[in-house]
Structure formats: structure tokens, C-alpha cells
Design an enzyme around this catalytic site. Structure first.
Site, PDB file in Angstrom:
ATOM      1  N   GLU A 112       0.823  -1.209   0.000  1.00 59.92           N
ATOM      2  CA  GLU A 112       0.000   0.000   0.000  1.00 59.92           C
ATOM      3  C   GLU A 112       0.862   1.266   0.000  1.00 59.92           C
ATOM      4  O   GLU A 112       0.478   2.275  -0.608  1.00 59.92           O
ATOM      5  CB  GLU A 112      -0.955  -0.029   1.197  1.00 59.92           C
ATOM      6  N   GLU A 132      -4.267  -9.213   3.796  1.00 61.34           N
ATOM      7  CA  GLU A 132      -5.018  -8.801   4.986  1.00 61.34           C
ATOM      8  C   GLU A 132      -6.218  -9.686   5.289  1.00 61.34           C
ATOM      9  O   GLU A 132      -6.547  -9.911   6.463  1.00 61.34           O
ATOM     10  CB  GLU A 132      -5.471  -7.346   4.840  1.00 61.34           C
TER      11      GLU A 132
END
Length: 258
Positions: A112, A132
Site C-alpha cells: 500500500e 489482509e
């Protein structure tokens, strides 16, 4: 004996290099690193001598994402919602370009961070992924919506729902990185690219960046609102705690869906 800095900042001419400096934790992001990275990127933005910033990692990893030990110790809010959002970086409004020089795996929040940069170079051995969902979380540092802006939705869904990583070659094929180079060439190549950008007019660079980001962003405020709503929903869940425990205990998680 003083604690070593979590982030290193070096300014050479009009090019800055920021290095995530927790190699013993694969540069995992804790509250201290978040604050240090935020301060470093703000310093680069405020320093009129800096035209371009290169962001890289110490050791053999770029960044492995959020430090789950720190998360378990209550640092989650500072890591995710401090100034600049995750890592003090992904939500910073910048006028100057940042080049990610990916020296190793960029996973979870590390990926990210890359997606929040403006250009990216990678070593040929790097891998990229958003695992995640395997930890009971979502890629809530802008990863899901930034990836969805850039890739076909089927590819985004496979990456976010399975958590399976992709290779540097696949990232290049998908347009997620500009170039893939051998490790010994990474920083030299990043410097060469930074020098080319720094040779352009600063106002032209800043305005071109802003125009390109605006064209790609859609309604970013609405996206962040939904992102935060779902992130808070997952962080507060029992599954998120179980995901972190299972990872640290090196076992398969037992999901409850709550």
C-alpha cells in the site's frame, strides 16, 4: 544507548532518499516508524531544495506491512490513523513526486505504501501482495481502491480475496512498477530516474502530478470514508484479533465471522 532511528533521511543535491530502517522486523510499521516517516516526507515537501524523493527499505525487505506485535500492543490507531494515515505516508497530500525503490518483498501495508507512491522500481526478486483477508482485516491503507483504479477488477479480486502474492515480473506486466532491475542496479536506476524528473520544471511536475492524480482518483474523499468504515469494522472484530494471534503463533486461524 539511544535507540536507532526508525527512518533515515539523506538529501543529496535536489534528491532525497528516505529509508525505512527496521530491517530486523522486515521494516514492519509500528507507531514510531509511522511518525518518523511522516516527519521525513513533510521535511522533503517543505525543503525547497528537494525536487524528488526516493523511498526504499533497509535490509532485504521493502516493507512487510503493519507490525502485528505493535498492533496487538495497542498501537493500531497511531499506525493507521495518525497524521498521514498508515505509516504516516499513504494519506499525505504531496506536491512532489516519490519513487518507490522496492528492494525486497512489499506485502500488505508495504504494498500500500508503494501504491501511494508516484513511480516504482523493483528488484527482480520482490513479491507484492495484500494478505489482509487472511488476518481478518482489509487492506485499509488505500490498497483496495488504489489497486482497483489501476487493474482489471478480476485481478484485484483475486489478489485481495486470496491474499496470494505476485512476482515482480507480473507487477511489471500489470503496470504496477515502471521497471524491474537486478538488486545491484536498484538505487542507481532510481537515482537516474529521479535526476531526469528533477531536471524538469518544478511547477510543471507538481501540476502534472496533481492533474494525473485527479483524473485517476474518482471521488477520493468518498473512497476514504468507505475505506475507514470497513477498516474500523474489521479492526474491531474478533477475527482481526484471531488473525494476528494465529500469525504470531504460526497456526491456521479459526474464524468466527464476527
Amino acid at each position: 544507548m539511544s535507540e536507532k532511528p526508525a527512518v533515515l533521511l539523506e538529501i543529496d543535491g535536489n534528491i532525497a532518499t528516505i529509508t525505512l530502517n527496521r530491517p530486523e522486523r522486515r521494516n514492519a510499521v509500528n507507531a514510531r516508524l509511522s511518525m518518523a516517516l511522516h516527519e521525513a516526507i513533510e521535511e522533503c515537501e517543505d525543503d525547497s531544495s528537494v525536487s524528488v524523493t526516493i523511498l526504499t527499505g533497509a535490509g532485504s525487505s521493502f516493507c512487510s506491512g503493519m507490525d502485528l506485535v505493535a498492533f496487538g500492543n495497542g498501537e493500531g490507531k497511531a499506525i493507521l490513523h495518525g497524521p498521514g494515515r498508515f505509516a504516516g505516508f499513504v494519506g499525505v497530500k504531496r506536491r512532489k513526486p516519490v519513487i518507490a525503490a522496492v528492494n525486497g518483498p512489499a506485502m500488505a501495508g508495504g504494498f500500500e505504501i508503494l501504491l501511494a507512491c508516484d513511480l516504482a522500481l523493483s528488484v527482480d526478486t520482490a513479491i507484492f501482495g495484500l494478505p489482509e483477508a487472511r488476518r481478518g482485516l482489509i487492506a485499509g491503507a488505500g490498497g483496495v481502491f488504489r489497486l482497483a483504479r489501476r487493474l482489471p477488477i478480476a485481478v484485484v479480486n483475486e489478489m485481495t480475496l486470496t491474499g496470494d502474492p505476485i512476482t515482480a515480473a507480473r507487477a511489471l506486466e500489470l503496470g504496477l512498477v515502471n521497471r524491474v532491475v537486478p538488486s545491484e542496479s536498484l538505487m542507481r536506476t532510481a537515482r537516474e530516474l529521479a535526476e531526469k524528473i528533477a531536471a524538469s520544471a518544478p511547477l510543471s511536475v507538481s501540476l502534472s502530478l496533481d492533474l494525473a492524480r485527479t483524473a485517476a482518483s474518482g471521488d477520493e474523499e468518498a473512497l476514504w470514508h468507505l475505506n475507514d468504515k470497513y477498516l474500523d469494522q474489521t479492526i474491531g472484530s474478533e477475527d482481526a484479533q484471531e488473525g494476528a494471534r494465529a500469525f504470531l503463533e504460526k497456526r491456521s486461524p479459526q474464524w468466527c465471522g464476527c
